[in-house]
Design an enzyme around this catalytic site. Structure first.
Site: not given
Ligand code: M6R
Length: 611
Positions: A2, A27, A73, A99-100, A484, A488, A491, A507, A606
């Site tokens: 948010c 956000r 969000w 937000n929260g 990673e 990516k 996502e 395995h 984010k």
């Molecule tokens: O802001 P942060 O690095 O603490 O965030 C951690 C994760 O939420 C963040 O890396 C998330 O996995 C990303 N969307 C990855 O691309």
């Protein structure tokens, strides 16, 4: 999670608030809404992105010098118009954004239902707002006092902005666990979840602390704690340019941020990495070197991409500093009862510096006396402020929801840190220390070379865009890069993907392999090269489609793989900083080929400020 924005001053609030919402949209984008206060209170809100709200308000009354806005969000209640913020109190007098998460909202709601309150949404926010109103009626007190009393009852996290018809120029703001920045203009104030909506108006900002509330009206800012004691606002100068939060000619922030990496890795090294004198200067480490070299153990705490950076650091620190390292998901670590011994050092890695799980995990270990070293991108963020020492990653604002440049900046800091500690501890010789410094300096140019060959990656993305699943395999330093790469792709393309240690594939996951499965190997020249060649053969024998990231000049895997991405050679320890770039680009282009919104993938936000 948010984004919240507010304005009060002598300008019309709508254009400022709506632009702020566009900047904060990363956000959360389940819904957007604004409340404007002038001669009357107007609330407009809409399911979907900020653009849907903008269309919705065309031709409507947007007058008012005070305004608040929210991009959501969803947590409590599905994304729809009714659950969108701002919410209005039952009397219609108050409007609030939040937000929260209010964890005890259900019990407060029960109390209010017994008093005949009605709710038009499923949100915890509407409950808190009516609770504040109820407290004010019952106590016959000021709104300010009612907010304080109500917030003392709240369990959970919040940043709220609240306005009242009775005070058309005032915004009440308070935070606990969710960020709030106030920009100080010329008799006007800008409030936001981060500095991006503020930067074009003023560089003077105040970071509000937990359990503080601010009362702002044109020409006046009062900061208090929840005990009603006045606090002195501490004004910080923002070190950020407007260009850093704009797309700069790129179609998406994600692509811009991938392309930014030669510069961001360089910025992260600037003034720190000095091979000409053989020095690495990082004051957060220099000032705590004794503790770091004598640490019996390092525990790295992070989430998501930052956790992957932590996994690579585990390999690096154990190799170069001979200190045992554990890497923990913050969301698990915070609920365990971890054994923290005297001298243990906690490294927290976070782009946003606001990730709720990481923050709470750190609070827990801080209480046990652990030393916390923060590796954070957002200057002044909560994790940066609660760490005992740290190093900023200096990657600039990262707006694409999928993390790219923050990751390579985190790796740059972690490698410099490992080198510095290892050399001070005498666990690496000067020659090795120096050669890795030189290799690190070469990274920005090598990233430039990888990006130049983007056409080949685009072609591969087109070829495999309709796959249902992907497997990413790597060994050693490249195992976290495989993780990673898979994250990516998931996502931004919504394709199911798994990252695995290449040898572990036998395995179980090998059962998935058939002629429809693309398998991405991160197979640059390193200690495990011959081993990974065997793994590539194993996939080939089962007709899997092999996409291999190899070092230039590779003449083994190149002849086995279906598709090859050749990148500049590097020392195997430095390799992860380069090997991730083609995987970022691959994910981006698969997402684009599928016509998806790569900057704002569905269901994501984010900054994950709820647990
Ligand atoms: O802001 P942060 O690095 O603490 O965030 C951690 C994760 O939420 C963040 O890396 C998330 O996995 C990303 N969307 C990855 O691309």
């Amino acid at each position: 999670m948010c984004g919240i924005v507010g304005y009060t001053g002598n300008k019309q609030a709508y254009p400022i608030v709506i632009k702020g919402l566009q900047r904060l949209e990363y956000r959360g984008y389940d819904s957007a809404g604004i409340a404007l206060l002038g001669s009357s209170l107007k609330i407009y809100k809409k399911k979907g992105k900020v653009s849907a709200l903008e269309k919705d308000v065309i031709g409507k009354d947007l007058e008012g010098n005070t305004g608040i806005g929210h991009t959501r969000w969803a947590t409590h209640g599905e994304p729809n118009d009714a659950n969108a913020h701002p919410h209005q109190s039952q009397s219609g007098r108050l409007a609030m954004i939040h937000n929260g998460i209010i964890e005890n909202y259900a019990s407060i709601k029960q109390e209010l239902l017994l008093k005949d309150y009605h709710f038009t949404s499923d949100t915890d926010t509407e409950v808190l707002l009516n609770f504040i109103e109820d407290v004010q009626y019952n106590n016959e007190c000021s709104l300010e006092e009612a907010i304080r009393i109500a917030l003392k009852r709240v369990v959970g996290a919040y940043c709220i902005l609240l306005i009242s018809k009775d005070e058309p120029e005032t915004i009440y703001a308070a935070r606990k666990g969710s960020p709030l920045v106030i920009g100080v203009g010329d008799g006007e104030y800008f409030l936001a979840s981060d500095a991006s909506p503020i930067i074009e108006y003023t560089k003077e900002v105040i970071y509000v602390n937990d359990f503080e509330m601010a009362i702002v009206r044109p020409g006046e800012l009062i900061l208090k704690n929840l005990g009603n004691e006045k606090q002195t606002p501490f004004i910080t100068k923002l070190d950020m340019e407007l260009a850093a939060i704009e797309k700069g000619g790129f179609e998406h922030f994600m692509l811009k941020e991938i392309y930014d990496q030669p510069d961001t890795v360089f910025d992260c090294q600037r003034g720190r990495l000095l091979p000409e004198t053989g020095q690495i200067i990082m004051s957060g480490i220099d000032n705590n070197m004794d503790m770091l070299i004598n640490a019996p153990r390092i525990i790295i705490v992070a989430c998501g991409t930052s956790w992957h950076a932590g996994l690579i650091a585990e390999y690096w620190i154990e190799e170069l500093c001979r200190i045992p390292v554990e890497v923990e998901y913050a969301s698990e670590f915070r609920y365990r009862n971890p054994v923290i011994n005297k001298g243990d050092v906690i490294i927290a890695i976070s782009q946003s510096g606001e990730t709720a799980d990481t923050l709470v995990a750190l609070e827990n270990v801080k209480k046990q006396g652990a030393f916390i070293f923060g590796i954070v991108n957002v200057v002044g963020s909560s994790i940066a402020r609660m760490s005992h020492a740290g190093a900023y990653t200096h990657a600039g604002p990262e707006i694409g929801v999928a993390s790219t440049k923050a990751f390579t900046a985190q790796l740059t800091v972690l490698m410099m840190m490992a080198l510095k500690i290892g050399y001070a501890k005498k666990t690496i010789a000067y020659e090795r220390y120096y050669s890795l410094m030189v290799e690190l300096v070469a990274v920005p140019n090598k990233i430039r070379q990888i990006i130049k060959n983007v056409a080949g990656i685009q072609r591969i993305a087109k070829k495999y865009k309709d796959a249902n699943d992907f497997l990413f395999l790597g060994r050693g330093y490249n195992f976290p890069i495989a993780l990673e790469g898979a994250l990516k792709l998931k996502e931004v393309s919504y394709i199911h993907a798994e990252g695995y240690p290449a040898a572990e594939m036998k395995h179980g996951p090998i059962a998935l392999v058939d002629e429809t499965l693309p398998v991405v190997f991160v197979a640059t020249r390193d200690t495990y090269y011959q081993k990974i060649v065997s793994n590539v053969q194993e996939i080939k024998a089962r007709k899997g489609k092999i996409i291999a990231v190899v070092a230039e000049g590779d003449d083994v895997i190149t002849h086995i793989a279906n598709d090859v991405i050749a990148i500049p050679d590097a020392d195997e320890l430095i390799g992860p900083l380069l090997n991730v770039i083609p995987l970022q680009l691959l994910s981006y282009y698969v997402g684009i080929e599928k016509g998806l919104d790569v900057d704002k993938p569905r269901n994501l936000a984010k900054s994950v400020t709820v647990e």
